[in-house]
Design an enzyme around this catalytic site. Structure first.
Site, PDB file in Angstrom:
ATOM      1  N   GLY A 202       1.936   8.182  -3.029  1.00 19.49           N
ATOM      2  CA  GLY A 202       2.338   7.394  -2.389  1.00 19.49           C
ATOM      3  C   GLY A 202       1.492   6.708  -3.745  1.00 19.49           C
ATOM      4  O   GLY A 202       0.806   6.935  -4.913  1.00 19.49           O
ATOM      5  N   SER A 203       1.313   4.878  -3.580  1.00 20.79           N
ATOM      6  CA  SER A 203       0.803   3.898  -4.352  1.00 20.79           C
ATOM      7  C   SER A 203      -1.126   3.817  -4.600  1.00 20.79           C
ATOM      8  O   SER A 203      -2.205   3.897  -5.572  1.00 20.79           O
ATOM      9  CB  SER A 203       1.495   2.588  -4.130  1.00 20.79           C
ATOM     10  OG  SER A 203       1.168   2.853  -2.757  1.00 20.79           O
TER      11      SER A 203
ATOM     12  N   GLY B 149      -2.462   7.001  -3.079  1.00 23.40           N
ATOM     13  CA  GLY B 149      -3.349   8.062  -3.286  1.00 23.40           C
ATOM     14  C   GLY B 149      -2.254   9.488  -2.827  1.00 23.40           C
ATOM     15  O   GLY B 149      -0.793   9.011  -2.647  1.00 23.40           O
TER      16      GLY B 149
ATOM     17  N   VAL C 193      -0.970  12.884  -0.183  1.00 22.65           N
ATOM     18  CA  VAL C 193      -1.016  12.756   0.951  1.00 22.65           C
ATOM     19  C   VAL C 193      -0.784  14.714   1.191  1.00 22.65           C
ATOM     20  O   VAL C 193      -0.433  15.193   0.274  1.00 22.65           O
ATOM     21  CB  VAL C 193       0.239  12.943   1.813  1.00 22.65           C
ATOM     22  CG1 VAL C 193       0.316  13.101   3.599  1.00 22.65           C
ATOM     23  CG2 VAL C 193      -0.114  11.152   1.822  1.00 22.65           C
TER      24      VAL C 193
ATOM     25  N   ASP D 109       2.201  -3.506   4.745  1.00 21.84           N
ATOM     26  CA  ASP D 109       3.285  -2.818   4.040  1.00 21.84           C
ATOM     27  C   ASP D 109       3.671  -2.825   4.776  1.00 21.84           C
ATOM     28  O   ASP D 109       4.438  -0.888   3.807  1.00 21.84           O
ATOM     29  CB  ASP D 109       2.196  -2.453   2.628  1.00 21.84           C
ATOM     30  CG  ASP D 109       2.343  -1.285   1.914  1.00 21.84           C
ATOM     31  OD1 ASP D 109       4.216  -2.336   1.216  1.00 21.84           O
ATOM     32  OD2 ASP D 109       2.764  -0.643   1.002  1.00 21.84           O
TER      33      ASP D 109
END
Length: 412
Positions: free
Chosen positions: A18-19, A21, A23, A130
């Site tokens: 993701g933006s 980091g 997962v 978000d």
């Protein structure tokens, strides 16, 4: 690749990026977990690490069936990680990419689940900031709900707040995903619980329509639409549901419903939506005529892939933001820019196959109509002119003898 996260966890396999980091599928003392490992540049920011630790109590205290629980926060050398419950399923964006839009009953059931999770978070003083399909997980092992929907859980609580440290963004930047940003964030006001309601209403609109109400084109145009434009009605949904959307997409935060109210009102709509098929509306065209961009001549339209919009700098010529495709860090536009309006960039839903007003296809169609009408007008004028000439000529031909008769001298 296996890596240790702190002293208690092991990250075994990357599940997604993701933006903020990556997962990982991980293992902890109590079994499988999901580990969100933040980017190295974030982990090296000592101010952010301090904020991370301060948020620990609030994030660990969030316990709700529709929230992905945070089990632990790890600060270890260059590693900054959130350890969360592992949800066996997929995210809502993946389902949207596959199905494009959902049946109204399933869409509303998912939104109601997320609203329940937000209600618990807001009661604990936590604002998500978000809310978007990427941050809604669908539990494929949970019981099916209305419309065959899987239970929805909201994840990534606290990440936007951690990234948005005062030193990095105060009064100059916007942290968020442009399509889902509430107007007050764009105008530089501090984010309150109402920003999550606006974002969730945007997500629900997208689940129903297949596109967001103010998205499309350059991020600067998207931001202006949030502030200056009103949402265009979606054809085919009950009036009560539409009024809920309108209220939660209100420009004024105080006009929006609270999360608990929204969850209850959405569930009241479910019996009215049973068996209703997905809406049949076309996505607005991607071409946007917005300040300073030269339009290319209209070409015959070919089938286009649905391209995910990336983070683009609001100021032309500036370096792209490193947050990639979900978070966009942009300059806060000034009042004069916001007052400029979007100039024809409204994304109005329309019947399937019909062109959007202002799109290249609509402009080409309008030009063809103008040419056709112009040719018809010329033909009419020409026909009228020829008819008039024949009429005058006929009158002249018939009038000549009469004139000679009256002007000739009388015979002696």
């Amino acid at each position: 690749m296996v890596r240790k996260i702190g002293s208690r966890y092991t990250a075994n396999q990357i599940l997604g990026r993701g933006s903020a980091g990556t997962v990982w599928l991980g293992e902890g003392p109590e079994g499988p977990v999901a580990v969100k490992l933040l980017r190295e540049d974030l982990a090296s920011d000592q101010e952010l690490v301090g904020r991370f630790v301060q948020e620990r109590t609030a994030l660990l205290g969030l316990d709700h069936p529709h929230v992905v629980s945070v089990r632990d926060l790890v600060v270890d050398g260059n590693d900054l990680a959130l350890v969360m419950d592992l949800v066996r399923g997929t995210d809502l964006r993946t389902r949207l990419d596959r199905e494009r839009r959902l049946a109204p009953e399933a869409a509303v059931a998912i939104a109601a689940d997320v609203a329940d999770g937000l209600a618990a978070a807001h009661a604990a003083g936590v604002v998500h900031r978000d809310v978007k399909p990427e941050n809604v997980l669908l539990d494929m092992q949970g019981p099916l709900g209305p419309g065959g929907s899987h239970p929805a859980l909201l994840t990534d609580f606290g990440v936007a707040k951690l990234i948005d440290s005062p030193r990095r963004t105060r009064a100059t930047k916007i942290i968020g995903t442009p399509d889902y940003l509430a107007p007050e964030i764009i105008e530089g006001l501090p984010p309150r619980a109402a920003v999550d309601i606006y974002a969730l209403a945007t997500v629900l609109y997208e689940l129903l329509a297949g596109f967001t109400p103010f998205g499309g084109g350059h991020p600067g145009a998207v931001l202006r639409r949030h502030v200056t434009e009103t949402v265009v009605p979606l054809p085919g949904i009950p009036e009560e549901l539409w009024q809920l959307l309108v209220q939660c997409l209100a420009k004024a935060p105080a006009s929006r419903l609270r999360a608990s109210e929204l969850a209850g009102r959405l569930r009241e709509q479910l019996p009215l939506l049973a068996g209703m098929p997905p809406l049949d509306v076309d996505e607005p065209d991607g071409e946007e005529a917005d300040g300073g961009y030269e339009e290319a001549p209209a070409e015959p339209e070919a089938p286009r892939e649905r391209v995910r919009r990336g983070a683009v700098p609001l100021v032309p010529g500036a370096a792209p933001d490193s947050n990639r495709d979900t978070h966009t860090s942009m300059r806060v536009p000034g009042p004069d820019e916001l007052a400029g309006g979007a100039r024809g960039t409204a994304r109005a839903p329309r019947a399937a196959g019909a062109p959007r007003p202002g799109s290249a296809r609509h402009r080409a169609s309008a030009r063809r109509r103008r040419i056709t009408l112009g040719a018809a007008a010329v033909a009419v004028v020409a026909a009228v002119g020829v008819g008039t000439w024949f009429a005058v000529a006929g009158d002249d031909a018939g009038a000549a003898p009469r004139d000679s008769e009256t002007s000739a001298p009388a015979a002696p």
